[in-house]
Design a protein around this motif. Structure first.
Motif, short mmCIF file in Angstrom:
data_model
loop_
_atom_site.label_atom_id
_atom_site.label_comp_id
_atom_site.label_asym_id
_atom_site.label_seq_id
_atom_site.Cartn_x
_atom_site.Cartn_y
_atom_site.Cartn_z
N GLY A 186 0.50 -1.24 0.11
CA GLY A 186 0.52 -0.05 -0.08
C GLY A 186 0.73 1.77 0.25
N HIS A 187 0.54 2.40 0.73
CA HIS A 187 0.75 3.67 0.40
C HIS A 187 1.72 4.03 1.40
CE1 HIS A 187 0.93 8.01 -0.52
NE2 HIS A 187 0.78 8.01 0.21
N TRP A 188 3.20 3.93 1.11
CA TRP A 188 4.08 4.84 2.58
C TRP A 188 3.98 5.85 2.10
CZ3 TRP A 188 5.76 1.25 6.30
CH2 TRP A 188 5.50 0.18 7.09
N GLU B 183 9.28 13.68 3.25
CA GLU B 183 10.50 13.21 2.12
C GLU B 183 10.07 13.16 0.57
OE1 GLU B 183 14.43 10.53 2.11
OE2 GLU B 183 13.33 10.60 3.86
N GLY B 184 8.91 11.47 0.83
CA GLY B 184 8.23 11.40 -0.30
C GLY B 184 7.38 9.99 0.45
N GLU B 185 6.78 9.17 -1.28
CA GLU B 185 5.90 9.08 -1.54
C GLU B 185 5.57 7.65 -1.57
OE1 GLU B 185 1.57 10.69 -0.88
OE2 GLU B 185 2.55 12.84 -0.11
N GLY C 129 5.81 -6.19 -0.88
CA GLY C 129 6.61 -5.88 -0.52
C GLY C 129 7.92 -4.98 -1.43
N LYS C 130 7.51 -4.66 -2.77
CA LYS C 130 8.01 -4.78 -3.52
C LYS C 130 7.47 -3.15 -3.59
CE LYS C 130 8.90 -8.84 -5.49
NZ LYS C 130 9.51 -9.85 -6.52
N GLU C 131 8.82 -2.29 -4.94
CA GLU C 131 7.65 -0.75 -5.05
C GLU C 131 7.33 -0.71 -6.11
OE1 GLU C 131 10.65 2.83 -5.44
OE2 GLU C 131 11.12 2.34 -3.76
N MET C 132 6.25 -0.19 -6.17
CA MET C 132 5.55 -0.20 -7.15
C MET C 132 5.96 1.71 -8.51
SD MET C 132 3.87 -2.65 -7.53
CE MET C 132 2.41 -3.42 -8.43
#
Length: 114
Positions: A91-93, A103-105, A111-114
């Motif tokens: 989900g959204h971090w 700093e960023g989203e 577990g993998k960055e989209m």
């Protein structure tokens, strides 16, 4: 400094009082346990840098992070927050600087960055 101490006191008093369910936890080889437990923990838990400063807070199921988690800098400000599913970021971090500014989203799936 006084504001940080007051904020930590409020978090401790109200945040830990919800049904008395939050336990002190620790991570052992990627699995979550209570400090005195020998079985993977299910429930709400809080890990600490030391006895007073919260490092992270969230829920675990069978020792794996599940649902919303918040991580803190030593000074009590939010470092990052987001959700886990079956122990993996999902989900959204949102990531923060020490100053509290974003700093960023990032979006994660299993577990993998989209």
């Amino acid at each position: 400094m006084k504001k940080i101490l007051i904020l930590l006191a409020i978090i401790t008093l109200f945040g830990c009082s919800d049904k008395g369910s939050a336990k002190k936890i620790e991570f052992r080889k990627g699995i979550i346990y209570t400090l005195d437990g020998d079985k993977p923990y299910t429930g709400e838990g809080i890990s600490y840098y030391d006895g007073n400063n919260i490092e992270s807070r969230g829920y675990s199921k069978n020792g794996k992070a599940e649902g919303e988690w918040t991580y803190y800098f030593y000074n009590g400000k939010v470092k990052r927050k987001g959700s886990y599913m079956n122990g993996k970021m999902d989900g959204h971090w949102i990531y923060y600087y020490h100053s509290g500014e974003v700093e960023g989203e990032v979006e994660y799936r299993k577990g993998k960055e989209m």
